[in-house]
Design an enzyme around this catalytic site. Structure first.
Site, PDB file in Angstrom:
ATOM      1  N   LYS A  26     -21.345  -2.036   7.221  1.00 18.10           N
ATOM      2  CA  LYS A  26     -22.236  -0.978   6.769  1.00 18.10           C
ATOM      3  C   LYS A  26     -22.974  -0.356   7.960  1.00 18.10           C
ATOM      4  CE  LYS A  26     -23.987  -1.963   2.741  1.00 18.10           C
ATOM      5  NZ  LYS A  26     -24.847  -2.870   1.950  1.00 18.10           N
ATOM      6  N   ARG A  96     -30.979  -3.506   3.555  1.00 19.68           N
ATOM      7  CA  ARG A  96     -29.612  -3.683   3.047  1.00 19.68           C
ATOM      8  C   ARG A  96     -28.834  -4.695   3.876  1.00 19.68           C
ATOM      9  NH1 ARG A  96     -27.203   2.248   3.394  1.00 19.68           N
ATOM     10  NH2 ARG A  96     -25.820   1.459   1.768  1.00 19.68           N
ATOM     11  N   GLY A 105     -21.262  -6.475  -3.551  1.00 17.14           N
ATOM     12  CA  GLY A 105     -22.220  -7.015  -4.510  1.00 17.14           C
ATOM     13  C   GLY A 105     -22.568  -8.483  -4.307  1.00 17.14           C
ATOM     14  N   MET A 107     -24.288  -9.790  -1.723  1.00  7.31           N
ATOM     15  CA  MET A 107     -25.615  -9.999  -1.156  1.00  7.31           C
ATOM     16  C   MET A 107     -26.545  -8.907  -1.664  1.00  7.31           C
ATOM     17  SD  MET A 107     -24.712 -11.452   2.561  1.00  7.31           S
ATOM     18  CE  MET A 107     -23.665 -10.104   2.939  1.00  7.31           C
ATOM     19  N   ARG A 348     -16.679   3.366   4.035  1.00  2.00           N
ATOM     20  CA  ARG A 348     -15.790   2.280   4.468  1.00  2.00           C
ATOM     21  C   ARG A 348     -14.386   2.608   3.999  1.00  2.00           C
ATOM     22  NH1 ARG A 348     -18.633  -1.734   0.309  1.00  2.00           N
ATOM     23  NH2 ARG A 348     -18.066  -0.583  -1.536  1.00  2.00           N
ATOM     24  N   HIS A 469      11.110 -22.661 -10.950  1.00  2.00           N
ATOM     25  CA  HIS A 469      12.387 -21.994 -11.195  1.00  2.00           C
ATOM     26  C   HIS A 469      12.167 -20.612 -11.810  1.00  2.00           C
ATOM     27  CE1 HIS A 469      16.045 -21.127 -13.578  1.00  2.00           C
ATOM     28  NE2 HIS A 469      16.638 -21.552 -12.471  1.00  2.00           N
ATOM     29  N   SER A 794      21.880 -20.967   9.123  1.00  2.00           N
ATOM     30  CA  SER A 794      20.876 -20.284   8.310  1.00  2.00           C
ATOM     31  C   SER A 794      19.907 -21.345   7.807  1.00  2.00           C
ATOM     32  CB  SER A 794      21.575 -19.589   7.147  1.00  2.00           C
ATOM     33  OG  SER A 794      20.618 -18.984   6.315  1.00  2.00           O
ATOM     34  N   CYS A 861      17.276 -18.145   4.797  1.00  3.88           N
ATOM     35  CA  CYS A 861      17.639 -17.695   3.456  1.00  3.88           C
ATOM     36  C   CYS A 861      16.798 -18.346   2.368  1.00  3.88           C
ATOM     37  CB  CYS A 861      19.120 -17.937   3.206  1.00  3.88           C
ATOM     38  SG  CYS A 861      19.590 -19.660   3.295  1.00  3.88           S
ATOM     39  N   TYR A 881      18.019 -12.530  11.486  1.00  4.70           N
ATOM     40  CA  TYR A 881      17.746 -11.867  10.214  1.00  4.70           C
ATOM     41  C   TYR A 881      17.005 -12.792   9.263  1.00  4.70           C
ATOM     42  CZ  TYR A 881      21.610 -14.596   8.279  1.00  4.70           C
ATOM     43  OH  TYR A 881      22.404 -15.623   7.869  1.00  4.70           O
TER      44      TYR A 881
END
Ligand code: ADP
Ligand code: MG
Ligand code: MG
Length: 908
Positions: A26, A96, A105, A107, A348, A469, A794, A861, A881
């Site tokens: 702020k 503030r 909200g 504080m 912000r 699953h 892999s 994978c 990859y």
């Protein structure tokens, strides 16, 4: 000397936007706005370092702070031409809080500080009496609540009573006299409750408020919020002391909040709400219903700011455009209008949905505000899946929630909305799906349910976590899914789904699930398929009609230009492969062959094969299975023309294909012409104590070589056939669950032999590439040896995680959530790779493998291949990859580019 206090005002600030760490979000925003000429009431920020000091020194302050605050306050007085505590021209301030990260909200803020019995009279003379006492009563209530710890309800009761006495509906209409009396009542409440008079010394008020803000850093709300959002406890908050401007000065005054673009859908349109004649907290507190800012937002006969104060509205438009251009991002702002004059109180970067994030990023590139690479950086990779999900109509859902139709909540496992009739088992789901949409509701799911899951529009389970699953499969299929909805009782026996406070639901009843939020709702809510799917997969919408699609399509393309990490997909069927390809997959990283065994009449052949009394019997059934497998592979090779397709040979333990319950056994026995007793004893013979660590993977391939031989034959026959028709094919055969070199040698020799045989028979040349999955820790340790034989490896990170931790994936749901809760683990290691342990095996395995074979191709994978944090890590391991489920391919493309950009930034 240490600087603790930073002034802002009169067009110049000592801080700026980059100083969030010491000024808080702020404070940094107020400073930056001041510097760029946006109207901000003058004030000063006490730095977060004071907060740290405060907690390190038994809640006391650095000695020089008092003087610093005094002199900053004097500058504010000069800037606004009023004096703090002056009975004639009193300066009022707000106090503030403001931490580095926004803690909305969490504080407390105090407004109108500096009012007492004298200054209120001065204020009344300067403006008017009603306004002065309205401010005073607000101040006493807020200060008492935040600083003195007096329950705000005591005050509110009296406020409502005053409203009734005056015979008005809203606070803004309570007359001055009544407010004046209310202040006296409030002061009595304070005296009664705290045993002291309300503080009249304005400096006492100020320091009381400052201490309360620092104190609020450690209130329970703030602590919990930090824990949930992983904000370190030692960051501290800053305190902003700022001269008040008054939105409650009459009908040409107001207060409001706005977004520079729509945070839900990203529309390029100023969007917000305001309250005339009110102060800030009224908007947030929802005491009065705020009004729309712009004419475009109006739905009923509300008066928008654009109509009531057109000049201010235009000024506000100028400011928002200036802020957005300056920050080059969508802003969330707070403003107040005092007697027709506009002031900004906060700015912000605004929170937004995935839809909005993607649209805003693309629009900003279009507008030349940011570069494509910044657009790629800005959208949280996971958010892009939201664009694929079907959605509920927002208003209808709100109505349903209000109408007590919420049956329960679970984990939001697959984003999107779905409504359908309840089916309690997979077969029913398949049958019922022919008549209309079905939601498969199970206690939990297993591989046998695949067909049912596929035919369902949504999946709901009472048990299981995000890697259960149901969750994994649903994500892979892109199905909306809720798992672990623990308060729902699913009773297969009675065919009922029960939830406390509701009539039991039966099979065929309508139910709606929101897989983005985890809510299970009674009845049928309307859904729409996502635009992206309509264009890309269904072909029912033209791209030029679909704004969402256009953006969805652009962002990953920009990512592709940045990333070096490849993105493949895990796909078992031609349909999945096609979808993944359309989403941009560059090949298949994992094609599981066992799913092909479950479909329709194949399962019968599979069961015959497993139950065969000898090898000859097995070979006979396998020969019947071969055409099916070949057909599937042909389909996949065609879909994936020109790209590599990694096919994993059979992996799960055989008994997974057999019936388990007595009734299933008797049904299968009938189908196969076996005796019930005979089948049951065969099933129990195949039963394993610990099948995950039992007779599966390459162990099956070694003890029953004919199974793998059939699969390899099917692969190469398919490859040759497709190639003959002119399609480029690149099969890669992957051996699962290898732990030793010998296992890989035996199986890979077989693959090469059968491959060569088929190629010779068919007279077509197809490259034979064999590699292995690394999913047993031992395999990672001996990766250099394996690399002598393997042409690629892999990492199967699901099993590797399971075996490295020694956690059973199927049972971890009973303790993992608690482990994460208690911070024994930072997150669920099945969701995001455990970099320290499992990740080390990946890194080391890659390095060892490449030490033996520098060009060794290495991929991942597991489920982690679609998780942005894991992808970031894999990039640093120099993998070639990642492979993930089709619907996560766009996420992986984005995350891979983000990983690249981060690495570039890090390496300078
Ligand atoms: P939060 O962090 O909870 O949003 P703020 O400190 O932003 O709290 O304050 C809440 C609201 O109080 C602001 O949006 C604004 O409307 C009002 N407010 C704060 N300071 C002032 C001020 N100096 N003058 C007028 N209103 C203020
Ligand atoms: Mg605010
Ligand atoms: Mg495995």
């Amino acid at each position: 000397m240490q600087k603790y206090v930073y002034f802002f005002g009169e067009g110049h600030a000592e801080g700026n936007a980059k100083m969030k760490n010491i000024l808080g979000g702020k404070g940094a925003g107020l400073a930056e706005m001041t510097n760029i000429g946006v109207p901000v009431p003058p004030g000063f920020t006490i730095s977060t370092e004071v907060c740290t000091w405060y907690y390190d020194h038994e809640k006391s302050y650095p000695p020089e702070l008092r003087e610093d605050v005094e002199s900053a306050l004097a500058r504010v007085e000069k800037a606004v031409g009023k004096n703090f505590g002056d009975p004639k021209r009193p300066l009022l301030v707000s106090v503030r809080s403001g931490a580095r990260a926004s803690m909305p909200g969490m504080m407390d803020t105090i407004l109108n500080l500096g009012l007492n019995d004298q200054t209120v009279q001065g204020l009344a003379k300067l403006a008017d009496e009603r306004f002065a006492f309205d401010s005073y009563r607000r101040f006493i209530q807020m200060y008492s609540d935040v600083v003195l710890g007096i329950d705000r309800e005591h005050f509110e009761e009296q406020l409502f009573a005053a409203r009734d006495r005056a015979g008005v509906k809203i606070d803004a209409e309570i007359p001055a006299k009544e407010l004046c009396a209310l202040v006296e009542t409030y002061k009595k409440i304070v005296r009664k409750d705290s045993g002291k008079d309300f503080p009249q010394d304005v400096h006492d008020q100020l320091w009381g408020a400052i201490s309360a803000v620092f104190g609020s850093w450690n209130n329970q709300r703030a602590i919990t919020y930090r824990k949930l959002n992983r904000i370190p406890d030692d960051w501290g908050t800053a305190v902003n002391v700022q001269s008040m401007v008054f939105g409650n000065m009459g009908d040409d005054s107001a207060t409001g909040v706005a977004f520079t673009r729509n945070p839900a859908n990203g529309q390029r349109r100023f969007f917000g709400e305001y309250l005339p004649n009110a102060q800030g907290e009224d908007v947030v507190a929802g005491i009065r219903t705020p009004l729309p800012i712009s004419k475009a937002q109006v739905v009923g006969d509300e008066k928008p700011l654009e109509a009531t104060m057109p000049a201010v509205y235009r000024q506000l438009e100028d400011v928002y455009k200036k802020l957005e251009a300056h920050y080059r991002d969508m802003q969330d702002i707070e403003f107040t209008i005092e007697s027709g004059k506009l002031y900004l109180l906060q700015t912000r970067t605004g929170q937004r949905t995935g839809f909005a994030a993607v649209k805003i990023a693309c629009d900003m590139v279009e507008d030349g505000l940011i570069k494509p690479r910044e657009a790629v950086e800005r959208v949280e990779a996971n958010q892009i899946v939201q664009l694929l999900a079907p959605v509920f109509d927002a208003q209808e859902k709100q109505k349903a929630l209000k109408g007590n139709r919420l049956l329960g909540r679970g984990l939001a496992a697959g984003p999107g909305a779905a409504a359908g009739r309840i089916a309690f088992n997979a077969d029913h789901a398949v049958a019922m799906a022919k008549e209309g949409p079905v939601i498969l509701a199970r206690i939990e799911t297993s591989p046998e349910d695949i067909a049912g899951m596929h035919s369902a529009v949504g999946i709901l389970t009472a048990r299981g976590g995000l890697t259960s699953h149901a969750a994994v499969v649903a994500r892979g299929m892109g199905r909306p899914c809720i798992v672990g909805a623990g308060t729902l009782r699913i009773d297969y026996g009675r065919g009922e789904l029960r939830s406390e406070g509701h009539e039991p639901l039966e099979e065929g009843d309508w139910i709606s699930i929101d897989g983005t939020s985890g809510e299970v709702l009674n009845g049928q809510l309307q859904t729409r398929p996502s635009e992206v799917i309509q264009v890309l997969i269904d072909g029912t919408l033209k791209p030029e009609q679909a704004d969402v699609f256009r953006n969805f399509d652009r962002l990953p393309r920009w990512a592709d230009e940045i990333r070096t990490l490849g993105v493949r997909t895990n796909a078992d069927t031609p349909t999945d492969a096609r979808v993944a390809r359309l989403f941009g997959a560059e090949g298949i990283g994992l094609c599981r062959t066992e799913h092909m065994f479950f479909a329709d009449e194949r399962i019968l052949r599979v069961r015959e094969m497993i139950l065969a009394r000898d090898e000859a019997g097995r070979r006979k059934s396998l020969a019947e299975l071969l055409p099916y497998q070949r057909g599937d592979f042909e389909g996949i090779f065609r879909e994936l023309a020109g790209t590599p397709v990694t096919i994993r040979l059979l992996d799960p333990p055989l008994h997974e294909f057999l019936p388990q319950t007595e009734s299933q056994i008797s049904e299968v026995a009938r189908d196969m012409g076996w005796g019930f007793i005979e089948l049951r004893s065969k099933v129990s013979q195949l039963h394993e104590m610990n099948p995950m660590l039992g007779h599966r993977g390459c162990r099956l391939g070694i003890t029953y070589p004919e199974i793998y031989e059939m699969q390899v034959r099917a692969i190469f026959e398919a490859a040759c056939a497709v190639k003959k028709q002119g399609t480029d094919v690149h099969p890669e055969v992957m051996i699962p669950l290898v732990g030793t070199l010998k296992e890989l040698q035996i199986t890979s020799e077989m693959v090469r032999r059968v491959g060569r045989e088929v190629i010779k028979e068919r007279g077509v040349d197809v490259p034979v590439i064999v590699g292995t999955m690394i999913e047993i820790p031992r395999a990672a340790l001996v990766a250099d040896k394996l690399a002598e034989v393997a042409e690629f490896v892999s990492f199967g990170t699901n099993d590797l995680t399971q075996m490295t931790f020694g956690y059973s994936r199927d049972d971890a749901g009973t303790f993992l959530p608690e482990y994460v809760e208690k911070k024994i683990l930072p997150k669920d290691p099945f969701e995001s790779i455990d970099q320290e342990g499992v990740g080390q095996l990946v890194r080391m395995g890659t390095e060892r493998g490449r030490s033996a074979k520098p060009k060794l191709k290495v991929g991942v994978c597991g489920e982690h291949g679609g998780d942005p944090d894991s992808i970031r890590f894999f990039r640093t391991c120099n993998l070639d990859y990642v492979s993930c489920s089709p619907y996560r391919v766009p996420v992986a493309r984005l995350a891979a580019a983000q990983a690249e950009l981060e690495l570039q930034a890090y390496e300078g």
